[in-house]
Design an enzyme around this catalytic site. Structure first.
Site, short mmCIF file in Angstrom:
data_model
loop_
_atom_site.label_atom_id
_atom_site.label_comp_id
_atom_site.label_asym_id
_atom_site.label_seq_id
_atom_site.Cartn_x
_atom_site.Cartn_y
_atom_site.Cartn_z
CG HIS A 160 -7.25 -0.52 0.21
ND1 HIS A 160 -6.82 -1.79 -0.08
CD2 HIS A 160 -6.12 0.17 0.52
CE1 HIS A 160 -5.51 -1.88 0.05
NE2 HIS A 160 -5.07 -0.68 0.42
CG HIS A 218 -1.88 2.62 -2.21
ND1 HIS A 218 -3.24 2.85 -2.23
CD2 HIS A 218 -1.69 1.62 -1.32
CE1 HIS A 218 -3.83 2.02 -1.38
NE2 HIS A 218 -2.91 1.27 -0.81
CD GLU A 227 -1.68 -3.13 -3.23
OE1 GLU A 227 -1.93 -3.60 -4.35
OE2 GLU A 227 -2.39 -3.35 -2.23
CD GLU A 286 -7.59 23.94 -2.60
OE1 GLU A 286 -7.58 23.18 -1.61
OE2 GLU A 286 -6.63 24.63 -2.96
#
Ligand code: 13P
Ligand code: ZN
Length: 271
Positions: free
Chosen positions: A210, A139, A116, A169
């Site tokens: 994903h 990721h 990636e 929050e």
């Protein structure tokens, strides 16, 4: 030269990957992290003239030429980073022509940067334009965020609004909301470009079915962002099938955002 295994940035990578594994977000080789380092600091640990291997990038990263990153390796398990950082992590410098990553340390078993890396480097480029202090791109595959992708509309406004409703929050931690990409083939330049495009507006980008991308100035800030989204998604998944009796109202979100002085996406509220 100082001992690279004791460098704060190596220790941070080890601690963060171990923590993410502990949370169940990074099964097998799931997840990857890239961290932009200070050249002077790296020079205290490594001979910056010694390039061990050259790894082709497959896209143009000229705007990051000369920049040094510590990056998790492709196919490596977060579970194992702490025990063997030199095999699971690599320190690379982007070549002057922006075409290659020059390996300065790590990937000792012959490994290479995460698959990636396009999405990471393109996200770094996009975030550095918005925030010159951005350093980290992370990721991961957080469980409840993924689960939520199957039962919630995949739309920036709707997804952000639902997350904001889940914990008080949230609007304060990610007032810009989150970007959501449809399912796309991972590991490609196309998903990298789409991620970077969203990163112009958001520090969090969800890859439908994903995982998630987060960006920030520090490891803590980036992890904290993802952690907050994941907590909100968990509360959504614990309550989505039950009758909703109470909620945080949009007027209350405005109150929060104004009290904490954050610049929030007003168009993401339904006032
Ligand atoms: P890498 O092992 O190449 O980092 O890939 C893991 C992943 O999460 C793919 O999206
Ligand atoms: Zn992934």
């Amino acid at each position: 030269m100082k001992d690279i295994l004791k460098a704060p940035f190596v220790e941070e990578m080890c601690k963060t990957t171990a923590n993410m594994y502990r949370l169940g977000w990074d099964e097998r080789n799931g997840g990857n992290i890239s961290y932009l380092l200070d050249e002077k600091e790296v020079g205290e640990y490594l001979d910056l003239n010694l390039v061990k291997r050259v790894l082709p990038l497959g896209f143009d990263a000229t705007t990051l030429a000369g920049k040094i990153f510590i990056v998790t390796g492709s196919g490596k398990y977060f579970k194992n980073v702490l025990d063997d950082p030199e095999d699971n992590l690599g320190i690379v410098r982007i070549s002057a022509d922006g075409q290659n990553a020059q390996l300065l340390w790590g990937y000792s078993g012959g490994g290479k940067c995460t698959s990636e890396f396009p999405a990471h480097l393109m996200s770094h480029m996009a975030r550095l334009q918005v925030d010159p202090e951005n350093r980290v791109v992370m990721h991961t595959h957080p469980t409840h965020t993924l689960a939520m992708n199957y039962v919630h509309e995949l739309d920036d406004k709707k997804f952000s609004h639902t997350l904001w409703e889940m914990c008080t929050e949230c609007i304060v931690i990610f007032p810009e909301g989150v970007g959501v990409l449809p399912w796309m083939l991972c590991g490609t330049n196309s998903i990298g470009k789409a991620t970077a495009d969203k990163m112009k507006d958001y520090r969090i980008v969800i890859w439908a079915m994903h995982g998630i991308y987060g960006a920030g100035k520090t490891m803590d800030e980036t992890f904290g962002l993802i952690e907050t989204v994941e907590k909100a998604a968990q509360i959504y998944m614990l309550t989505a099938h039950l009758p909703r009796i109470n909620t945080i109202k949009d007027e209350e979100m405005v109150e929060l955002a104004e009290f904490f002085g954050v610049n929030y996406r007003k168009d993401f509220l339904n006032l």
